[in-house]
Design a protein around this motif. Sequence first.
Motif, PDB file in Angstrom:
ATOM      1  N   GLY A 137       0.817  -1.212   0.000  1.00 39.31           N
ATOM      2  CA  GLY A 137       0.000   0.000   0.000  1.00 39.31           C
ATOM      3  C   GLY A 137       0.843   1.252   0.000  1.00 39.31           C
ATOM      4  O   GLY A 137       0.527   2.242  -0.671  1.00 39.31           O
ATOM      5  N   GLY A 138       1.938   1.240   0.768  1.00 40.95           N
ATOM      6  CA  GLY A 138       2.818   2.399   0.819  1.00 40.95           C
ATOM      7  C   GLY A 138       3.500   2.655  -0.512  1.00 40.95           C
ATOM      8  O   GLY A 138       3.593   3.803  -0.970  1.00 40.95           O
ATOM      9  N   MET A 139       3.985   1.596  -1.156  1.00 38.85           N
ATOM     10  CA  MET A 139       4.618   1.767  -2.468  1.00 38.85           C
ATOM     11  C   MET A 139       3.602   2.270  -3.491  1.00 38.85           C
ATOM     12  O   MET A 139       3.919   3.129  -4.332  1.00 38.85           O
ATOM     13  N   GLU A 140       2.390   1.751  -3.427  1.00 35.17           N
ATOM     14  CA  GLU A 140       1.354   2.219  -4.357  1.00 35.17           C
ATOM     15  C   GLU A 140       1.053   3.694  -4.145  1.00 35.17           C
ATOM     16  O   GLU A 140       0.873   4.445  -5.120  1.00 35.17           O
ATOM     17  N   ARG A 141       0.980   4.120  -2.883  1.00 31.95           N
ATOM     18  CA  ARG A 141       0.714   5.539  -2.619  1.00 31.95           C
ATOM     19  C   ARG A 141       1.868   6.399  -3.121  1.00 31.95           C
ATOM     20  O   ARG A 141       1.646   7.484  -3.675  1.00 31.95           O
ATOM     21  N   TYR A 142       3.094   5.958  -2.894  1.00 28.30           N
ATOM     22  CA  TYR A 142       4.247   6.731  -3.378  1.00 28.30           C
ATOM     23  C   TYR A 142       4.176   6.908  -4.892  1.00 28.30           C
ATOM     24  O   TYR A 142       4.378   8.012  -5.412  1.00 28.30           O
ATOM     25  N   VAL A 143       3.913   5.824  -5.607  1.00 31.19           N
ATOM     26  CA  VAL A 143       3.891   5.903  -7.070  1.00 31.19           C
ATOM     27  C   VAL A 143       2.706   6.727  -7.556  1.00 31.19           C
ATOM     28  O   VAL A 143       2.833   7.567  -8.453  1.00 31.19           O
ATOM     29  N   SER A 144       1.527   6.509  -6.969  1.00 32.44           N
ATOM     30  CA  SER A 144       0.331   7.217  -7.441  1.00 32.44           C
ATOM     31  C   SER A 144       0.339   8.691  -7.045  1.00 32.44           C
ATOM     32  O   SER A 144      -0.143   9.536  -7.803  1.00 32.44           O
ATOM     33  N   ARG A 145       0.893   9.018  -5.875  1.00 26.96           N
ATOM     34  CA  ARG A 145       0.895  10.411  -5.417  1.00 26.96           C
ATOM     35  C   ARG A 145       2.083  11.199  -5.984  1.00 26.96           C
ATOM     36  O   ARG A 145       1.931  12.350  -6.387  1.00 26.96           O
ATOM     37  N   LEU A 146       3.269  10.584  -5.999  1.00 32.13           N
ATOM     38  CA  LEU A 146       4.481  11.325  -6.336  1.00 32.13           C
ATOM     39  C   LEU A 146       5.049  10.958  -7.703  1.00 32.13           C
ATOM     40  O   LEU A 146       5.830  11.729  -8.268  1.00 32.13           O
ATOM     41  N   GLY A 147       4.712   9.777  -8.214  1.00 31.95           N
ATOM     42  CA  GLY A 147       5.293   9.309  -9.469  1.00 31.95           C
ATOM     43  C   GLY A 147       6.476   8.392  -9.209  1.00 31.95           C
ATOM     44  O   GLY A 147       7.125   8.444  -8.160  1.00 31.95           O
ATOM     45  N   LEU A 148       6.769   7.551 -10.181  1.00 36.87           N
ATOM     46  CA  LEU A 148       7.807   6.533 -10.018  1.00 36.87           C
ATOM     47  C   LEU A 148       9.204   7.099  -9.752  1.00 36.87           C
ATOM     48  O   LEU A 148       9.910   6.584  -8.877  1.00 36.87           O
ATOM     49  N   PRO A 149       9.659   8.158 -10.466  1.00 38.22           N
ATOM     50  CA  PRO A 149      11.009   8.662 -10.194  1.00 38.22           C
ATOM     51  C   PRO A 149      11.207   9.140  -8.746  1.00 38.22           C
ATOM     52  O   PRO A 149      12.229   8.839  -8.126  1.00 38.22           O
ATOM     53  N   TRP A 150      10.233   9.867  -8.209  1.00 40.36           N
ATOM     54  CA  TRP A 150      10.350  10.318  -6.823  1.00 40.36           C
ATOM     55  C   TRP A 150      10.262   9.139  -5.860  1.00 40.36           C
ATOM     56  O   TRP A 150      10.977   9.087  -4.850  1.00 40.36           O
ATOM     57  N   ALA A 151       9.397   8.177  -6.159  1.00 41.23           N
ATOM     58  CA  ALA A 151       9.284   6.990  -5.306  1.00 41.23           C
ATOM     59  C   ALA A 151      10.613   6.252  -5.245  1.00 41.23           C
ATOM     60  O   ALA A 151      11.058   5.821  -4.166  1.00 41.23           O
ATOM     61  N   LYS A 152      11.284   6.102  -6.380  1.00 39.33           N
ATOM     62  CA  LYS A 152      12.577   5.419  -6.394  1.00 39.33           C
ATOM     63  C   LYS A 152      13.641   6.232  -5.660  1.00 39.33           C
ATOM     64  O   LYS A 152      14.503   5.670  -4.962  1.00 39.33           O
ATOM     65  N   LYS A 153      13.590   7.537  -5.806  1.00 43.40           N
ATOM     66  CA  LYS A 153      14.578   8.390  -5.136  1.00 43.40           C
ATOM     67  C   LYS A 153      14.492   8.248  -3.626  1.00 43.40           C
ATOM     68  O   LYS A 153      15.520   8.159  -2.929  1.00 43.40           O
ATOM     69  N   VAL A 154      13.264   8.199  -3.108  1.00 46.48           N
ATOM     70  CA  VAL A 154      13.085   8.114  -1.656  1.00 46.48           C
ATOM     71  C   VAL A 154      13.270   6.682  -1.148  1.00 46.48           C
ATOM     72  O   VAL A 154      14.007   6.440  -0.190  1.00 46.48           O
ATOM     73  N   LEU A 155      12.600   5.725  -1.801  1.00 48.70           N
ATOM     74  CA  LEU A 155      12.584   4.361  -1.275  1.00 48.70           C
ATOM     75  C   LEU A 155      13.835   3.562  -1.638  1.00 48.70           C
ATOM     76  O   LEU A 155      14.302   2.752  -0.829  1.00 48.70           O
ATOM     77  N   LEU A 156      14.374   3.751  -2.829  1.00 42.24           N
ATOM     78  CA  LEU A 156      15.538   2.978  -3.248  1.00 42.24           C
ATOM     79  C   LEU A 156      16.852   3.669  -2.891  1.00 42.24           C
ATOM     80  O   LEU A 156      17.751   3.044  -2.320  1.00 42.24           O
ATOM     81  N   ALA A 157      16.965   4.954  -3.233  1.00 42.73           N
ATOM     82  CA  ALA A 157      18.208   5.673  -2.965  1.00 42.73           C
ATOM     83  C   ALA A 157      18.282   6.204  -1.542  1.00 42.73           C
ATOM     84  O   ALA A 157      19.341   6.661  -1.108  1.00 42.73           O
ATOM     85  N   GLY A 158      17.175   6.154  -0.814  1.00 46.97           N
ATOM     86  CA  GLY A 158      17.180   6.639   0.563  1.00 46.97           C
ATOM     87  C   GLY A 158      17.453   8.118   0.685  1.00 46.97           C
ATOM     88  O   GLY A 158      18.034   8.575   1.677  1.00 46.97           O
ATOM     89  N   ALA A 159      17.038   8.885  -0.329  1.00 46.29           N
ATOM     90  CA  ALA A 159      17.307  10.321  -0.338  1.00 46.29           C
ATOM     91  C   ALA A 159      16.489  11.045   0.725  1.00 46.29           C
ATOM     92  O   ALA A 159      15.357  10.663   1.032  1.00 46.29           O
TER      93      ALA A 159
END
Length: 252
Positions: A137-159
């Motif tokens: 649910g959290g990943m879905e909200r990140y992608v739907s609210r912020l878009g995939l690039p921002w989701a990857k920046k926060v969740l994958l790169a830990g920015a």
Amino acid sequence: MPGHAPLLEVDGHLARITLRRPRLANRLEPSDLLALQTQLQEVNAREELRVLLLRGEGRHFCSGFNIDAVPGLDAGALFAELSDAWENARPVTVAQIQGGVYGGATDLALACDFRLGQPACEMFVPAAKLGLHFYRGGMERYVSRLGLPWAKKVLLAGATLDAQEMLRSGFLDQLLPDAAALETATHELVAQLLAMAPLALLGMKKHLNAIARGQLDPAALQADIARANASSDLAEGVAAWQARRKPRFEGR
């Protein structure tokens, strides 16, 4: 400790829930997640409540789940259940974010309908650094609210995103210049929402979220449209518009 549990207050048609562990950046214990679920259920059950405001005491909004409590607990499942319930809350939800918002608390904020902040805001999610897999649910909200690039920046790169980046990403709807302005803007937004016709306001909130998830129920939508069209509030809204006065809505 009971004195640190989230506090629910009701003021007319407004409900406020305040996180109260300021010395720990409003870190959430397992008992807090359960308390928030119970409080949300109470708010949902009270039909007079139209807006729910979530805020935190002190410098920070919320530092997420207590990491020391993670072993032996499925923290993701607990946060997923709470955030999903928050997204589906009957009232319109507003998050007043005065400082840092971290970990699963970022998803709780994303589950709100509106998020307001100030320059002291920042956010990051340490899940990958800790070996935690963020929940669906959290990943879905990140992608739907912020878009995939921002989701990857926060969740994958830990920015870590500062307040300006939070605004650019869409995490914040408004970025106010200071704490006083944040308080004023929150009050104005809440007042604006409370001035709306309840049947139309709450019905559209529910169906907009369903559309965003690809789960619209056409029959339920049509039923809510018909109810609003037949309401005395619609007649009052039209009369007030024609008379150039403020409408007095009753939610029926």
